[in-house]
Design an enzyme around this catalytic site. Structure first.
Site, mmCIF file in Angstrom:
data_model
loop_
_atom_site.group_PDB
_atom_site.id
_atom_site.type_symbol
_atom_site.label_atom_id
_atom_site.label_comp_id
_atom_site.label_asym_id
_atom_site.label_seq_id
_atom_site.Cartn_x
_atom_site.Cartn_y
_atom_site.Cartn_z
ATOM 1 N N GLY A 82 -5.488 0.960 3.217
ATOM 2 C CA GLY A 82 -4.736 -0.031 3.967
ATOM 3 C C GLY A 82 -4.084 0.478 5.243
ATOM 4 O O GLY A 82 -3.945 -0.265 6.212
ATOM 5 N N ASP A 98 -12.945 9.715 3.033
ATOM 6 C CA ASP A 98 -12.580 8.883 1.882
ATOM 7 C C ASP A 98 -13.710 8.969 0.857
ATOM 8 O O ASP A 98 -14.861 9.123 1.230
ATOM 9 C CB ASP A 98 -12.385 7.414 2.293
ATOM 10 N N LYS A 138 -16.222 3.328 2.247
ATOM 11 C CA LYS A 138 -15.226 2.947 3.261
ATOM 12 C C LYS A 138 -15.517 3.632 4.594
ATOM 13 O O LYS A 138 -15.326 3.038 5.658
ATOM 14 C CB LYS A 138 -13.816 3.299 2.776
ATOM 15 N N CYS A 188 7.343 21.496 5.513
ATOM 16 C CA CYS A 188 5.992 21.183 5.069
ATOM 17 C C CYS A 188 6.113 20.241 3.878
ATOM 18 O O CYS A 188 7.210 19.923 3.445
ATOM 19 C CB CYS A 188 5.200 22.457 4.736
ATOM 20 N N CYS A 231 8.162 21.832 1.143
ATOM 21 C CA CYS A 231 9.499 22.359 1.432
ATOM 22 C C CYS A 231 10.600 21.598 0.708
ATOM 23 O O CYS A 231 11.629 22.162 0.346
ATOM 24 C CB CYS A 231 9.791 22.290 2.927
ATOM 25 N N CYS A 288 -0.735 -2.025 -12.033
ATOM 26 C CA CYS A 288 -1.357 -2.288 -10.736
ATOM 27 C C CYS A 288 -0.296 -2.260 -9.642
ATOM 28 O O CYS A 288 0.725 -2.942 -9.722
ATOM 29 C CB CYS A 288 -2.054 -3.647 -10.765
ATOM 30 N N CYS A 294 3.743 28.741 4.260
ATOM 31 C CA CYS A 294 4.735 27.980 5.031
ATOM 32 C C CYS A 294 5.837 28.930 5.511
ATOM 33 O O CYS A 294 6.250 28.874 6.671
ATOM 34 C CB CYS A 294 5.312 26.846 4.188
HETATM 35 P P1 ATP Z 1 -5.266 0.915 -4.527
HETATM 36 O O1 ATP Z 1 -5.159 2.316 -5.052
HETATM 37 O O2 ATP Z 1 -3.945 0.276 -4.287
HETATM 38 O O3 ATP Z 1 -6.211 0.057 -5.262
HETATM 39 P P2 ATP Z 1 -6.478 2.184 -2.274
HETATM 40 O O4 ATP Z 1 -7.020 3.219 -3.201
HETATM 41 O O5 ATP Z 1 -7.375 1.606 -1.223
HETATM 42 O O6 ATP Z 1 -5.926 0.983 -3.088
HETATM 43 P P3 ATP Z 1 -4.625 2.846 -0.143
HETATM 44 O O7 ATP Z 1 -3.225 3.354 -0.193
HETATM 45 O O8 ATP Z 1 -4.873 1.568 0.563
HETATM 46 O O9 ATP Z 1 -5.129 2.785 -1.626
HETATM 47 O O10 ATP Z 1 -5.536 3.943 0.536
HETATM 48 C C1 ATP Z 1 -5.580 5.281 0.185
HETATM 49 C C2 ATP Z 1 -6.990 5.758 0.471
HETATM 50 O O11 ATP Z 1 -7.039 7.174 0.330
HETATM 51 C C3 ATP Z 1 -8.024 5.165 -0.459
HETATM 52 O O12 ATP Z 1 -9.067 4.566 0.284
HETATM 53 C C4 ATP Z 1 -8.510 6.364 -1.267
HETATM 54 O O13 ATP Z 1 -9.881 6.272 -1.610
HETATM 55 C C5 ATP Z 1 -8.246 7.518 -0.313
HETATM 56 N N1 ATP Z 1 -8.061 8.778 -1.022
HETATM 57 C C6 ATP Z 1 -7.106 9.073 -1.923
HETATM 58 N N2 ATP Z 1 -7.249 10.320 -2.402
HETATM 59 C C7 ATP Z 1 -8.335 10.856 -1.781
HETATM 60 C C8 ATP Z 1 -9.006 12.120 -1.848
HETATM 61 N N3 ATP Z 1 -8.592 13.080 -2.678
HETATM 62 N N4 ATP Z 1 -10.097 12.307 -1.070
HETATM 63 C C9 ATP Z 1 -10.540 11.338 -0.244
HETATM 64 N N5 ATP Z 1 -9.949 10.133 -0.136
HETATM 65 C C10 ATP Z 1 -8.857 9.878 -0.885
HETATM 66 ZN ZN ZN Z 2 7.142 24.483 3.221
#
Ligand code: ATP
Ligand code: ZN
Length: 291
Positions: free
Chosen positions: A46, A67, A90, A188, A191, A212, A270
Site C-alpha cells: 500500500g 516484493d 506485484k 539505526c 538502536c 486481519c 552500527c
Molecule cells: P496485508 O499484509 O495487509 O494483507 P500487504 O502484505 O500488501 O497486505 P502492505 O503493508 O501493504 O502489506 O505491504 C507490505 C509489502 O511488503 C507487501 O507487498 C509484502 O509482500 C512486502 N514484503 C514484506 N516482507 C517482505 C520480504 N521479506 N521480502 C520482500 N517483500 C516483502
Molecule cells: Zn544502531
C-alpha cells in the site's frame, strides 16, 4: 526580472515543465538532477507501490523494486494495483503500470524474499556496485510490513553505508510514520525499541496472528506522500529533510523527533559506523570531500 509565461499548450502537454517550475520559483536548484537518481523500494504494498508511482511521475532515473507477493483482489482497497493485474507478481504489475506512465525510468524488478539467507545475499548484491563494496543507489526505502524485513534492510544498509528511509502504517490503519536512517548519524533500526513504541501507537493494535489487519488507502497514501516528499528533499537538497515524522489521523497529530544513535546499540556494525560518522563530522577535509 519578468517571469516568462509559458503558453498554456506547452504547460499542458509537457508534465516536466510543471516540475521545472519548482526551479523557476526557487524551490529547487537543479531539478534535472532527479534523472540521475536511483531509488530502491522494498515492499510494493500500500505504501511502496504508491511511492514508486510518485517517483516515476517526478521523473526519477531508476527504480529497483522488491516484493515476493502477487496482486490479489484483497489489495483493491489500496491505491495503484488494478483488478486485471490479479495473479501477477506485484513487481511485474508495477513495472507494467510505471513503464506506461514514464518509459524513461529504468526499472528493475526483484520478485524475492529479502529475509532468507539467499535473499539477503541477492538483495545486497543487487544494491552493490561492481567494486563489491559501495552502494549503486542513492536511497533505499523500506515499505515492508514486518520486523524481520526491516532488520534485513537495516543490516544491508549498515554494511553498504547506505542511507535509507523507513515507513510504516499501524495495524489499525489510523497512524503511521516515516524515519530517516543515516548509518552512524541517526539511530539505526536496532538502536531503540521498535518505533511503534516511540510513536505512541498502542502495542495491542500490533500484528496479531490470525487477526486481519485493517487498512485504509487514505493513511497509506498520506504516508507514501510524506515519504516521497522527504525523498525529494533529500535527493534534490531543498528544505529540511525530516528525521522522524509521525501521523496520527484520529488527533490530526504530526509528531517530529530526532532519534540519536545509541552508543550501546546491539548491532556492532552500527557502533562502528557511529565512530566513523563522528570522525567524518569532525574533519573539515573529509566533509568537503564527501560533499
Ligand atoms: P496485508 O499484509 O495487509 O494483507 P500487504 O502484505 O500488501 O497486505 P502492505 O503493508 O501493504 O502489506 O505491504 C507490505 C509489502 O511488503 C507487501 O507487498 C509484502 O509482500 C512486502 N514484503 C514484506 N516482507 C517482505 C520480504 N521479506 N521480502 C520482500 N517483500 C516483502
Ligand atoms: Zn544502531
Amino acid at each position: 526580472p519578468k517571469v516568462e509565461k509559458m503558453s498554456a499548450e506547452v504547460v499542458d502537454s509537457n508534465p516536466y515543465s510543471r516540475l521545472m517550475a519548482l526551479q523557476r520559483m526557487g524551490i529547487v536548484k537543479d531539478y534535472e538532477r532527479i534523472r540521475s537518481k536511483t531509488v530502491a523500494v522494498v515492499g510494493m504494498g500500500g505504501v511502496g507501490s504508491v511511492a514508486t508511482e510518485m517517483l516515476t511521475r517526478c521523473g526519477v532515473g531508476g527504480l529497483l523494486m522488491y516484493d515476493y507477493d502477487k496482486v490479489e483482489l484483497a489489495n483493491m482497497n489500496r491505491l495503484f494495483f488494478r483488478p486485471e493485474q490479479c495473479g501477477m507478481t506485484k513487481t511485474d504489475a508495477a513495472a507494467q503500470t510505471l513503464s506506461g506512465i514514464n518509459p524513461d525510468v529504468k526499472l528493475e524488478s526483484y520478485t524475492m524474499n529479502i529475509t532468507t539467507v539467499e535473499g539477503f545475499d541477492r538483495f545486497k548484491r543487487s544494491l552493490t556496485q561492481e567494486d563489491g563494496e559501495t552502494s549503486r543507489v542513492d536511497l533505499v526505502l523500506s515499505c515492508v510490513d514486518n520486523y524481520e524485513a526491516r532488520i534485513t534492510i537495516n543490516q544491508v544498509c549498515l554494511e553498504l553505508n547506505q542511507t535509507w528511509m523507513e515507513s510504516g502504517v499501524s495495524e489499525d490503519a489510523v497512524s503511521g510514520h516515516i524515519q530517516l536512517l543515516v548509518p552512524g548519524g541517526c539511530a539505526c533500526f536496532q538502536c531503540v525499541p521498535p518505533l511503534v513504541v516511540a510513536s505512541g501507537i498502542d502495542e495491542s493494535t500490533l500484528k496479531r496472528e490470525g487477526v486481519c489487519a485493517a487498512s485504509l488507502p487514505t493513511t497509506m497514501g498520506i504516508i507514501a506522500g510524506l515519504l516521497v516528499q522527504n525523498v525529494l528533499k533529500y535527493l534534490l537538497d531543498f528544505g529540511v529533510v525530516g528525521r522522524y515524522l509521525g501521523y496520527n489521523s484520529l488527533k490530526d497529530f504530526f509528531p517530529t523527533m530526532d532519534i540519536k544513535p545509541n552508543p550501546g546499540c546491539v548491532n556492532s556494525l552500527c557502533v562502528k559506523r557511529q565512530a566513523l560518522y563522528k570522525e567524518l563530522m569532525s574533519s573539515p577535509v573529509a566533509l568537503a570531500a564527501a560533499a
